[in-house]
Design an enzyme around this catalytic site. Structure first.
Site, PDB file in Angstrom:
ATOM      1  N   CYS A 131       0.774  -1.078   0.008  1.00 39.44           N
ATOM      2  CA  CYS A 131      -0.167  -0.074  -0.060  1.00 39.44           C
ATOM      3  C   CYS A 131       0.710   1.101  -0.107  1.00 39.44           C
ATOM      4  O   CYS A 131       1.928   1.279   0.415  1.00 39.44           O
ATOM      5  CB  CYS A 131      -0.849   0.059   1.346  1.00 39.44           C
ATOM      6  SG  CYS A 131      -2.367  -1.314   1.257  1.00 39.44           S
ATOM      7  N   CYS A 151      -3.085  -7.347   7.820  1.00 40.54           N
ATOM      8  CA  CYS A 151      -3.507  -6.628   6.477  1.00 40.54           C
ATOM      9  C   CYS A 151      -4.914  -6.050   6.706  1.00 40.54           C
ATOM     10  O   CYS A 151      -5.961  -6.940   6.954  1.00 40.54           O
ATOM     11  CB  CYS A 151      -3.164  -7.453   5.528  1.00 40.54           C
ATOM     12  SG  CYS A 151      -3.653  -6.870   3.812  1.00 40.54           S
ATOM     13  N   GLN A 201     -11.404  -9.639 -11.625  1.00 42.44           N
ATOM     14  CA  GLN A 201     -11.073  -8.042 -10.781  1.00 42.44           C
ATOM     15  C   GLN A 201     -10.979  -8.461  -9.318  1.00 42.44           C
ATOM     16  O   GLN A 201     -11.676  -9.108  -8.764  1.00 42.44           O
ATOM     17  CB  GLN A 201     -12.320  -7.030 -11.136  1.00 42.44           C
ATOM     18  CG  GLN A 201     -12.223  -6.577 -12.672  1.00 42.44           C
ATOM     19  CD  GLN A 201     -10.942  -5.490 -12.702  1.00 42.44           C
ATOM     20  OE1 GLN A 201     -10.213  -5.470 -11.920  1.00 42.44           O
ATOM     21  NE2 GLN A 201     -11.044  -5.358 -13.955  1.00 42.44           N
ATOM     22  N   TYR A 257      -9.241  -8.572 -25.338  1.00 44.80           N
ATOM     23  CA  TYR A 257      -8.632  -8.980 -24.092  1.00 44.80           C
ATOM     24  C   TYR A 257      -9.706  -9.156 -22.801  1.00 44.80           C
ATOM     25  O   TYR A 257      -9.818  -8.808 -21.978  1.00 44.80           O
ATOM     26  CB  TYR A 257      -7.700  -7.467 -23.592  1.00 44.80           C
ATOM     27  CG  TYR A 257      -6.891  -7.155 -24.726  1.00 44.80           C
ATOM     28  CD1 TYR A 257      -5.514  -7.777 -24.710  1.00 44.80           C
ATOM     29  CD2 TYR A 257      -7.228  -6.419 -25.455  1.00 44.80           C
ATOM     30  CE1 TYR A 257      -4.648  -7.508 -25.902  1.00 44.80           C
ATOM     31  CE2 TYR A 257      -6.416  -5.712 -26.541  1.00 44.80           C
ATOM     32  CZ  TYR A 257      -5.060  -6.318 -26.764  1.00 44.80           C
ATOM     33  OH  TYR A 257      -4.540  -5.909 -27.682  1.00 44.80           O
ATOM     34  N   ASP A 282     -10.051  -4.088 -23.005  1.00 49.26           N
ATOM     35  CA  ASP A 282      -9.705  -3.993 -21.514  1.00 49.26           C
ATOM     36  C   ASP A 282      -8.283  -4.821 -21.571  1.00 49.26           C
ATOM     37  O   ASP A 282      -8.255  -5.999 -21.125  1.00 49.26           O
ATOM     38  CB  ASP A 282     -10.721  -4.780 -20.741  1.00 49.26           C
ATOM     39  CG  ASP A 282     -10.600  -4.758 -19.466  1.00 49.26           C
ATOM     40  OD1 ASP A 282      -9.504  -3.999 -18.961  1.00 49.26           O
ATOM     41  OD2 ASP A 282     -11.389  -5.287 -18.531  1.00 49.26           O
ATOM     42  N   CYS A 286      -6.186  -0.286 -16.769  1.00 44.11           N
ATOM     43  CA  CYS A 286      -5.545  -0.322 -15.348  1.00 44.11           C
ATOM     44  C   CYS A 286      -4.376   0.486 -15.201  1.00 44.11           C
ATOM     45  O   CYS A 286      -3.931   0.259 -14.051  1.00 44.11           O
ATOM     46  CB  CYS A 286      -5.650  -1.907 -15.015  1.00 44.11           C
ATOM     47  SG  CYS A 286      -4.562  -2.891 -15.985  1.00 44.11           S
TER      48      CYS A 286
END
Length: 460
Positions: free
Chosen positions: A81, A160, A295, A324, A390, A417
């Site tokens: 993160c 986490c 996803q 894709y 995508d 993305c």
């Protein structure tokens, strides 16, 4: 200012994905992982052609906007993160500005519709690939994420915050079990050792869990010299005894002797249950296998695909190409209101899953083809009326992009993305007669530097 100099400065902003920008003596410096408003100390490690890069040494003073409570205890050490110390509203502002800046650089005019946040900013991930290793050289066995900036060191992540507690319960039980038996991890340089990764997937809607232990094929067991079979049975029993909120659909053992540090299978054995589970999106059901692309934020995916569906617009009596296509998620969402959908995906396992999912959802107007988009689109007899793109993070292969443009469709919807890849491809698309009409960012990855972007292109 020269290489090796130690400096201190306030971060002015962060460019995608993690580039902290600051100025020292009038010179622009990029320091990765520095957050806006932080006063940081760094050393100049690169300087050429007027470009300066620094390596972050410490945060001297946090940003006034950073939280003082509720921050993950692993934050700053774990490489997973970047923004978790910032309130979610601030994270969204940063990402919204990053995407706009990138698109503004290449598009003269378009409608920017801002950013849509994830329905939940914590415990959102439905998949994690944890790594075995040690936190320091010759230290005890660790299981978690790579330490920030390190290829070798692993940070234990039992608390986490971006995963459901079931993930960390499984992680802790696995680490405790193998630590107590003195089993070592696979050492990447020597190519020796047993434990490599722990794969955990959990469906948000159904609560089904799939867990896979990834090991090498080196079966010489340490300590009391139990057999591999006995070792795996003991691990299986330790997981089945856990008090989880979800339930195990399958527990697997995967052997991987690849030299690359990736999760892949040379051989997969089902120790319990089956090698798939189900998740639901927008009223459709999806069968997910260990390596299916899906996803990683199920609730966020619904926001993303609703946005994309809105951009697609009218599809009645139209042939739609979903290039894709992965496991065919977007294709199946569009299929009920289209004449026909053709999906193309290079990963054969994903294509098999897409076909099974379409049949399970009663969709008989979807066709999925396994192969490289660059080659396959030359072989498809049908001509599209609309194209959905995508692609993976690196964007579309230049030659494939030219072939896609040659179809001459009125509209394309590009789901990206990695906004830098989208910006690069938009340059070519605009040169070849398409204009970006609407752009919207969708945050699928709270706490991290990643962001999804949806762009509607129209032929001029």
């Amino acid at each position: 200012m020269k290489k090796g100099d130690f400096c201190e400065a306030v971060t002015e902003r962060t460019e995608f994905p993690n580039k902290g920008i600051m100025h020292v003596d009038g010179e622009r410096v990029v320091v990765k992982n520095a957050l806006p408003g932080q006063t940081v100390r760094f050393v100049i490690n690169k300087k050429r052609r007027g470009r300066c890069e620094g390596r972050l040494l410490e945060v001297v003073k946090p940003s006034p906007k950073e939280k003082t409570e509720g921050v993950c205890p692993h934050f700053g050490i774990c490489g997973g993160c970047l923004y978790q110390s910032l309130p979610y509203e601030e994270q969204l502002k940063i990402k919204e500005a990053q995407v706009k800046e990138l698109i503004d650089e290449v598009c003269p005019s378009y409608i920017y519709e801002g950013i849509k946040g994830s329905p939940v900013p914590l415990a959102y991930r439905n998949k994690m690939e944890f790594s075995f290793g040690d936190e320091y050289k010759d230290g005890p066995l660790a299981l978690g994420m790579h330490k920030r900036g390190s290829f070798y060191d692993i940070v234990n992540t039992p608390e986490c915050q971006i995963v459901h507690r079931d993930f960390t319960r499984i992680l802790t039980a696995t680490l405790d079990y193998f630590s107590s038996r003195g089993v070592g991890y696979y050492r990447k340089l020597q190519h020796t050792g047993y434990l490599r990764h722990l794969l955990v997937r959990r469906a948000v809607k159904t609560g089904e869990i799939m867990t896979a232990l990834v090991t090498s094929g080196q079966t010489d067991m340490p300590g009391d010299a139990v057999s591999e079979r006995e070792l795996l049975e003991g691990w299986l029993n330790s997981l089945l005894a856990l008090p989880l909120e979800g339930s195990f659909a399958g527990i697997l053992h995967i052997r991987n002797d690849s030299l690359a540090d990736v999760v892949q299978s040379d051989e997969t054995e089902v120790l319990y249950g089956k090698d798939y589970f189900y998740e639901e999106l927008l009223g459709l059901k999806f069968r997910i296998t260990p390596f299916s692309f899906f996803q990683t934020n199920s609730l966020g995916a619904e926001v993303l695909y609703e946005t994309a569906r809105g951009y697609v617009g009218e599809t009645k009596d139209k042939v739609v190409f979903d290039l894709y296509s992965g496991t065919g998620t977007i294709a199946q969402i569009i299929a009920p209101v289209a004449s026909r959908v053709v999906g193309v995906e290079i990963v054969e396992e994903a294509v098999d899953a897409a076909r099974e999912n379409a049949a399970m959802n009663g969709l008989d107007n979807c066709r999925f083809i396994a192969g490289d988009v660059l080659k396959v689109i030359d072989e498809i007899q049908e001509k599209p009326d609309l194209i959905i793109l995508d692609p993976p993070r690196d964007g579309i292969h230049p030659k494939a992009l030219e072939k896609i443009i040659d179809f001459g469709v009125e509209r394309m919807v590009y789901i990206s993305c990695k906004p830098t890849s989208l910006a690069r491809d938009l340059v070519v698309l605009q040169e070849r007669g398409y204009a970006a009409e609407r752009v919207c960012a969708v945050d699928m990855f709270p706490g991290t530097g990643n962001i999804e972007t949806v762009c509607l292109l129209r032929k001029i």
